[in-house]
Design an enzyme around this catalytic site. Structure first.
Site, PDB file in Angstrom:
ATOM      1  N   THR A 219       0.860  -1.193   0.000  1.00 47.48           N
ATOM      2  CA  THR A 219       0.000   0.000   0.000  1.00 47.48           C
ATOM      3  C   THR A 219       0.886   1.230   0.000  1.00 47.48           C
ATOM      4  O   THR A 219       1.999   1.181   0.514  1.00 47.48           O
ATOM      5  CB  THR A 219      -0.845   0.028   1.303  1.00 47.48           C
ATOM      6  OG1 THR A 219      -1.594  -1.178   1.399  1.00 47.48           O
ATOM      7  CG2 THR A 219      -1.788   1.215   1.360  1.00 47.48           C
ATOM      8  N   THR A 270      -0.496   1.499   6.461  1.00 46.63           N
ATOM      9  CA  THR A 270      -0.214   0.366   5.583  1.00 46.63           C
ATOM     10  C   THR A 270      -0.070  -0.866   6.474  1.00 46.63           C
ATOM     11  O   THR A 270       0.139  -0.743   7.676  1.00 46.63           O
ATOM     12  CB  THR A 270       1.080   0.567   4.767  1.00 46.63           C
ATOM     13  OG1 THR A 270       2.193   0.674   5.663  1.00 46.63           O
ATOM     14  CG2 THR A 270       1.012   1.812   3.896  1.00 46.63           C
TER      15      THR A 270
END
Ligand code: GLY
Length: 368
Positions: A219, A270
């Site tokens: 991410t 993330t």
């Protein structure tokens, strides 16, 4: 630009707002009275560890006077459009059916607005679609086929996002997942390895993002505050590799993968989205900052909260600490910033000029 925010100034601003006299207009009661002296730099851009180029691009745009949200989206577009990056956008690792499904959210501080898409297929830059949801609909979140149709209506091309490289990783995972199915690995990989016997993503540069079964939460989160103190953020991802089709992570959920309050700051995440979703941790990080915590302390406090809430033995090491990775990144209106994980990790900072890595705060050493 250096920015100092004194305790006296904040107390005075709070009192003025409480009396409804700020700026000559009637104002709402101040949400908090900070008791700490703030010192930071503006403009400022921060991101997850994969955002060196993204932060540099966003900073260039802020210095050119562009809008904060346009800046961070342009930054993460670099990663979304990179076919060699298997964690985000085009080239991302697919779900268990071999289909790339993407999640993204954006929040724009000055307009107090946000937008998101989840499980969208065939669109390289879901962050741009998330912004269109914000700008051009009365909704906040659109998912699946509806999100793709919405993007097409706005002129986005639907493309196959599965690169050969990502497809090969997926095939290696599928062929080594079980020795009781009909998928056989190529002979040179040493026959049936069994689940975990072969790392299908061995050459991915994401050592701090893997879990026990070699799955990846790739991410990018990027947040910024400009010289005037306006704040925006974006999070975008291909999500958990080999996920069940339709699985939605934390990235497109406002309050979880991203949260922005233009009066306070921004936070994003993330790593294992499921752990974040259960506590709305980006919202929590911003609320801790609203109470006066430094961004680094706010991120670390959230890590403590998630650790305390992680009780399923499946998610714990022998020593009782979480066996997965989760990162938070935060900045406040004054231009202070920080990041935290359970174990040593790093994030990216740009205060003008070149982006650099900085170490995140952490709770335990890596081998603990
Ligand atoms: N944090 C990304 C995901 O879990 O999908």
């Amino acid at each position: 630009m250096s920015f100092r925010w004194s305790r006296r100034g904040i107390l005075q601003a709070g009192a003025a707002a409480g009396l409804g006299i700020l700026g000559g207009k009637r104002a709402l009661a101040a949400p908090a009275v900070h008791v700490r002296r703030f010192q930071g730099n503006r403009p400022l851009v921060i991101s997850s560890g994969n955002g060196l180029a993204a932060c540099a691009r966003a900073m260039e745009m802020l210095q050119a006077g562009e809008d904060t949200l346009d800046a961070v989206i342009a930054g993460v577009n670099i990663v979304e459009e990179d076919p060699d990056d298997m964690s985000v956008g085009y080239g991302g690792l697919p779900n268990e059916a071999g289909v790339v499904q993407l999640d993204s959210s954006v929040m724009h501080g000055p307009s107090r607005n946000g937008g998101a898409v989840a499980a969208i297929e065939g669109i390289k830059t879901p962050s741009k679609v998330a912004k269109l949801v914000m700008d051009r609909t009365d909704h906040v979140l659109i998912v699946g086929q509806g999100a793709q149709d919405f993007a097409e209506a706005h002129g986005f091309q639907v493309e196959n996002l599965l690169t050969d490289r990502a497809r090969e990783r997926w095939l290696r995972w599928k062929e080594t997942m079980s020795d009781r199915d009909d998928w056989l690995p190529a002979p040179q990989t040493g026959g049936r390895g069994g689940r975990g016997g072969l790392d299908p993503t061995a050459d991915l540069d994401a050592a701090d993002e893997f879990d026990a079964f070699f799955r990846y939460h790739g991410t990018i989160n990027c947040n910024c505050v400009d010289a005037a103190g306006d704040i925006s953020g974006v999070t975008t991802t291909s999500g958990l590799s080999w996920k069940i089709p339709g699985r939605v992570g934390d990235s497109p959920i406002l309050g979880a993968g991203l949260y922005v309050d233009n009066d306070v700051g921004a936070a994003g995440s993330t790593g294992r989205g499921e752990a974040n979703l259960l506590d709305c941790c980006s919202f929590l990080t911003v609320e801790f900052m609203r109470q006066g915590m430094h961004p680094k302390d706010a991120c670390l406090e959230v890590m403590r909260r998630v650790a305390a809430k992680t009780v399923d033995p499946r998610l714990l090491r022998k020593d009782g600490t979480p066996n997965f990775s989760l990162n938070f990144y935060a900045l406040n209106k004054a231009g202070e910033y920080g990041g935290a994980n359970f174990r040593p990790s790093r994030f990216v900072v740009n205060e003008g000029g070149e982006s650099r890595y900085e170490d995140s705060a952490y709770l335990w050493e890596r081998d603990q």
